[in-house]
Design a protein around this motif. Structure first.
Motif, PDB file in Angstrom:
ATOM      1  N   ILE A 382       6.868  -6.813  -2.559  1.00 11.94           N
ATOM      2  CA  ILE A 382       7.901  -6.815  -1.517  1.00 11.94           C
ATOM      3  C   ILE A 382       8.319  -8.241  -1.194  1.00 11.94           C
ATOM      4  N   GLY A 383       9.621  -8.477  -1.243  1.00 11.55           N
ATOM      5  CA  GLY A 383      10.191  -9.779  -0.889  1.00 11.55           C
ATOM      6  C   GLY A 383      11.341  -9.588   0.085  1.00 11.55           C
ATOM      7  N   VAL A 384      12.055 -10.650   0.343  1.00 14.15           N
ATOM      8  CA  VAL A 384      13.137 -10.567   1.334  1.00 14.15           C
ATOM      9  C   VAL A 384      14.268  -9.655   0.872  1.00 14.15           C
ATOM     10  N   ALA A 385      14.414  -9.470  -0.443  1.00 14.14           N
ATOM     11  CA  ALA A 385      15.514  -8.643  -0.956  1.00 14.14           C
ATOM     12  C   ALA A 385      15.079  -7.222  -1.308  1.00 14.14           C
ATOM     13  N   THR A 386      13.808  -6.902  -1.086  1.00 11.46           N
ATOM     14  CA  THR A 386      13.313  -5.564  -1.417  1.00 11.46           C
ATOM     15  C   THR A 386      14.000  -4.524  -0.536  1.00 11.46           C
ATOM     16  N   PRO A 387      14.416  -3.392  -1.098  1.00 12.89           N
ATOM     17  CA  PRO A 387      15.057  -2.352  -0.272  1.00 12.89           C
ATOM     18  C   PRO A 387      14.158  -1.891   0.878  1.00 12.89           C
ATOM     19  N   ASP A 388      14.778  -1.494   1.972  1.00 13.42           N
ATOM     20  CA  ASP A 388      14.030  -1.053   3.150  1.00 13.42           C
ATOM     21  C   ASP A 388      13.139   0.146   2.844  1.00 13.42           C
ATOM     22  N   ALA A 389      13.549   0.979   1.898  1.00 12.52           N
ATOM     23  CA  ALA A 389      12.761   2.167   1.572  1.00 12.52           C
ATOM     24  C   ALA A 389      11.357   1.793   1.112  1.00 12.52           C
ATOM     25  N   ALA A 390      11.228   0.684   0.388  1.00 10.70           N
ATOM     26  CA  ALA A 390       9.909   0.251  -0.072  1.00 10.70           C
ATOM     27  C   ALA A 390       9.050  -0.215   1.097  1.00 10.70           C
ATOM     28  N   VAL A 391       9.684  -0.812   2.093  1.00  8.97           N
ATOM     29  CA  VAL A 391       8.957  -1.244   3.289  1.00  8.97           C
ATOM     30  C   VAL A 391       8.453  -0.023   4.060  1.00  8.97           C
ATOM     31  N   HIS A 392       9.293   0.985   4.170  1.00  6.44           N
ATOM     32  CA  HIS A 392       8.884   2.219   4.843  1.00  6.44           C
ATOM     33  C   HIS A 392       7.718   2.870   4.102  1.00  6.44           C
ATOM     34  N   GLU A 393       7.750   2.832   2.783  1.00  2.79           N
ATOM     35  CA  GLU A 393       6.665   3.423   1.997  1.00  2.79           C
ATOM     36  C   GLU A 393       5.360   2.657   2.216  1.00  2.79           C
ATOM     37  N   LEU A 394       5.455   1.351   2.300  1.00  2.00           N
ATOM     38  CA  LEU A 394       4.254   0.550   2.569  1.00  2.00           C
ATOM     39  C   LEU A 394       3.662   0.910   3.935  1.00  2.00           C
ATOM     40  N   ARG A 395       4.528   1.146   4.913  1.00  2.00           N
ATOM     41  CA  ARG A 395       4.054   1.541   6.248  1.00  2.00           C
ATOM     42  C   ARG A 395       3.229   2.824   6.170  1.00  2.00           C
ATOM     43  N   ILE A 396       3.678   3.780   5.390  1.00  3.14           N
ATOM     44  CA  ILE A 396       2.967   5.048   5.249  1.00  3.14           C
ATOM     45  C   ILE A 396       1.599   4.832   4.608  1.00  3.14           C
ATOM     46  N   GLU A 397       1.556   3.962   3.578  1.00  3.32           N
ATOM     47  CA  GLU A 397       0.273   3.698   2.920  1.00  3.32           C
ATOM     48  C   GLU A 397      -0.687   2.963   3.852  1.00  3.32           C
ATOM     49  N   CYS A 398      -0.169   2.075   4.669  1.00  2.00           N
ATOM     50  CA  CYS A 398      -1.010   1.373   5.643  1.00  2.00           C
ATOM     51  C   CYS A 398      -1.574   2.354   6.672  1.00  2.00           C
ATOM     52  N   LYS A 399      -0.766   3.330   7.053  1.00  9.75           N
ATOM     53  CA  LYS A 399      -1.234   4.332   8.009  1.00  9.75           C
ATOM     54  C   LYS A 399      -2.372   5.152   7.409  1.00  9.75           C
ATOM     55  N   LYS A 400      -2.259   5.487   6.124  1.00 10.46           N
ATOM     56  CA  LYS A 400      -3.338   6.223   5.457  1.00 10.46           C
ATOM     57  C   LYS A 400      -4.629   5.412   5.465  1.00 10.46           C
ATOM     58  N   LEU A 401      -4.515   4.119   5.196  1.00 13.35           N
ATOM     59  CA  LEU A 401      -5.699   3.262   5.220  1.00 13.35           C
ATOM     60  C   LEU A 401      -6.291   3.198   6.618  1.00 13.35           C
ATOM     61  N   ARG A 402      -5.439   3.094   7.618  1.00 17.07           N
ATOM     62  CA  ARG A 402      -5.908   3.050   9.008  1.00 17.07           C
ATOM     63  C   ARG A 402      -6.673   4.333   9.354  1.00 17.07           C
ATOM     64  N   TYR A 403      -6.140   5.463   8.936  1.00 13.17           N
ATOM     65  CA  TYR A 403      -6.815   6.727   9.209  1.00 13.17           C
ATOM     66  C   TYR A 403      -8.176   6.784   8.523  1.00 13.17           C
ATOM     67  N   LEU A 404      -8.246   6.320   7.281  1.00 15.00           N
ATOM     68  CA  LEU A 404      -9.516   6.313   6.564  1.00 15.00           C
ATOM     69  C   LEU A 404     -10.549   5.458   7.302  1.00 15.00           C
ATOM     70  N   LEU A 405     -10.137   4.289   7.738  1.00 14.11           N
ATOM     71  CA  LEU A 405     -11.057   3.391   8.440  1.00 14.11           C
ATOM     72  C   LEU A 405     -11.517   4.001   9.764  1.00 14.11           C
ATOM     73  N   GLU A 406     -10.590   4.612  10.485  1.00 12.69           N
ATOM     74  CA  GLU A 406     -10.932   5.181  11.795  1.00 12.69           C
ATOM     75  C   GLU A 406     -11.760   6.462  11.661  1.00 12.69           C
ATOM     76  N   LEU A 407     -11.385   7.313  10.733  1.00 12.48           N
ATOM     77  CA  LEU A 407     -12.065   8.599  10.614  1.00 12.48           C
ATOM     78  C   LEU A 407     -13.502   8.453  10.123  1.00 12.48           C
ATOM     79  N   PHE A 408     -13.748   7.462   9.274  1.00 11.30           N
ATOM     80  CA  PHE A 408     -15.065   7.340   8.654  1.00 11.30           C
ATOM     81  C   PHE A 408     -15.822   6.092   9.107  1.00 11.30           C
ATOM     82  N   LYS A 409     -15.446   5.536  10.245  1.00  6.42           N
ATOM     83  CA  LYS A 409     -16.093   4.311  10.718  1.00  6.42           C
ATOM     84  C   LYS A 409     -17.570   4.517  11.021  1.00  6.42           C
TER      85      LYS A 409
END
Length: 509
Positions: A382-409
């Protein structure tokens, strides 16, 4: 000299009982008595109580916030029943409640009748040697509980001691804490603090399918505890917490789908999606209405009239949406659906796949490592010219990681998991705001439709959408910096340490 003492007495003890026991020329002199009916107010989570304070309505349209030692931090007069801090008169009490309960509503928790009888004890010279209070507290319909507060006067310590010798037959029990909070508890007040987060009691070597089903069941039950608050429309947080638990359950089922049989997975996936989607519109409307003051401040005052028209439209829409949601949650169809969902989760495990039979901790470690590597790979592209859709997709993957960390802490070091979540949260906050501004623009554009919309309202919607677009661009400009921060070697090292994994040489897994 003893500064005074506080005692718990038997339930039936009266001033007459004490008067009958006083000897050697002492006389008990009754003064006035005060009856007070108080209501304890707090949020659903008992936030005020958990902070060590009490919020009391004295029945005379006055709210008082008390510390543990009964010091009044703040108070205010109210002319009618208030549910939220922002409905109170501006001042110290509203400010303190804002910090304590945020957007949660104040609800009555307990009522108590407090009867205080004041009296003094005189010696044979008619000199006051002791001042005292007999306090009777009745919480709800429980039996009254009686307390004695005694203050000796200077120069009369001997008389004070003799008084207590004469009261010995009452078997008084000395209290180390005489604050109203403790007295209310002694009288039977119970703070039923709800469980805010699921506790799974995970063990490293448990079988994965059994753990996933148990966790899903626990979170659905936690979501169900919010249902009555949604039906009663107490505050918007009930819908939010309901959704959080359903969303986490969906993520858990999706991330560990290979621990379930295909039939079981498809059923759970479909049912959870249906249940979660019912609250989508209500939550969107709630979020917008909660930010009314914020949106108002973003626009010049000449656009406020149109904005107020928009708020009224949204409130009407919210009323109809809430009624629909209430009917659904109260209906037999929904209740049968959730009961069936829980029954499926309670079934004996199928253990059809290798992952289903795996030990949970090694499997979770592999999942977290793979999710982090995926974020590394996607983030570096991801860079400054990357489409917004890729940024939104990264947000979803980060949320999955957050859930994994919280659920299994529970399976890992609490401090190190907390540290990883802290680093992840910086990136998530940035990506979340970027997404929120996008969602808010779509929300506004939806309300721009309609032939009867006024020119003022249209101008306000367009103006607010433009401001939100600019804010979204600002957040977008910070994305690359925050991704780099989360991918620093020190954070990668902590992931490797905790989850015993090594970075792959090839592509993401």
């Amino acid at each position: 000299m003893k500064s005074g003492s506080n005692w718990r007495l038997g339930q039936e003890t009266s001033i007459q009982d004490m008067e009958a026991l006083i000897q050697n020329g002492y006389v008990l002199q009754r003064l006035n008595s005060v009856n007070q009916q108080v209501t304890l107010l707090d949020s659903y989570d008992w936030d005020i109580w958990q902070s060590g304070m009490l919020l009391l309505d004295n029945g005379n349209k006055e709210l008082r916030l008390l510390t543990k030692d009964d010091h009044c931090l703040a108070s205010c007069q109210t002319t009618e029943e208030k549910h939220f801090w922002w409905q109170l008169p501006a001042g110290e009490l509203a400010n303190r409640l804002k910090e304590l309960i945020s957007i949660r509503a104040l609800t009555p928790k307990h009522t108590a009748l407090i009867v205080t009888e004041y009296f003094t004890v005189l010696n044979e010279d008619d000199k006051i040697v002791v001042r005292a209070e007999l306090i009777s507290i009745t919480v709800e319909k429980k039996q009254p509980c009686r307390f004695l507060k005694v203050l000796p006067l200077k120069g009369y310590q001997r008389e004070y001691t003799q008084l207590f010798k004469s009261l010995a037959p009452l078997n008084p029990e000395e209290l180390t804490d005489s604050g109203l909070r403790n007295l209310l508890q002694q009288a039977g007040l119970e703070a039923h603090i709800p469980k805010s987060k699921a506790i799974f009691n995970l063990e490293d070597h448990e079988t994965a399918e059994i753990v996933v089903a148990r966790m899903a069941k626990e979170m659905i039950q936690l979501a169900r505890e919010q249902e009555q608050g949604i039906i009663d429309d107490i505050d918007t947080e009930f819908v939010h917490q309901y959704r959080v638990n359903i969303r986490k359950t969906r993520s858990l089922i999706s991330l560990f789908k290979k621990t379930l049989s295909p039939q079981r997975f498809q059923f759970l996936k479909s049912e959870l999606k249906t249940i979660g989607s019912r609250t989508n519109e209500l939550r969107d409307l709630d979020v917008f209405l909660l930010d009314q003051d914020y949106y108002r401040d973003l626009l010049p005052q000449n656009l406020w009239p149109g904005l107020e028209q928009l708020f009224r439209r949204i409130k009407r829409r919210r009323t109809s949406t809430y009624k629909k949601m209430k009917a659904q949650l109260s209906g037999s169809s929904y209740l049968d659906q959730v009961d069936h969902l829980l029954q499926v989760l309670q079934q004996d495990p199928d253990l059809q796949t290798k992952q289903a039979r795996s030990e949970i901790k090694p499997l979770v470690s592999r999942k977290i490592s793979a999710q982090y590597r995926l974020i590394q790979a996607d983030g570096r592209r991801i860079g400054v010219a990357t489409p917004d859709a890729a940024v939104h997709e990264l947000r979803i993957e980060c949320k999955k990681l957050r859930y994994l960390l919280e659920l299994f802490k529970e399976l890992y070091s609490k401090d190190e998991i907390r540290e990883l979540i802290k680093f992840l949260k910086v990136l998530q906050d940035n990506l979340g705001k970027f997404n929120d501004y996008s969602v808010q623009q779509e929300f506004l554009l939806h309300f721009r439709q309609g032939a009867r919309i006024s020119a003022d309202q249209l101008a306000s919607i367009n103006g607010l959408a433009a401001v939100l677009y600019n804010k979204q661009r600002v957040e977008r400009s910070l994305v690359v910096k925050n991704i780099s921060g989360f991918l620093e070697p020190s954070i990668e090292k902590l992931f490797l340490k905790l989850f015993h994994s090594t970075p792959p040489e090839g592509t993401k897994s």
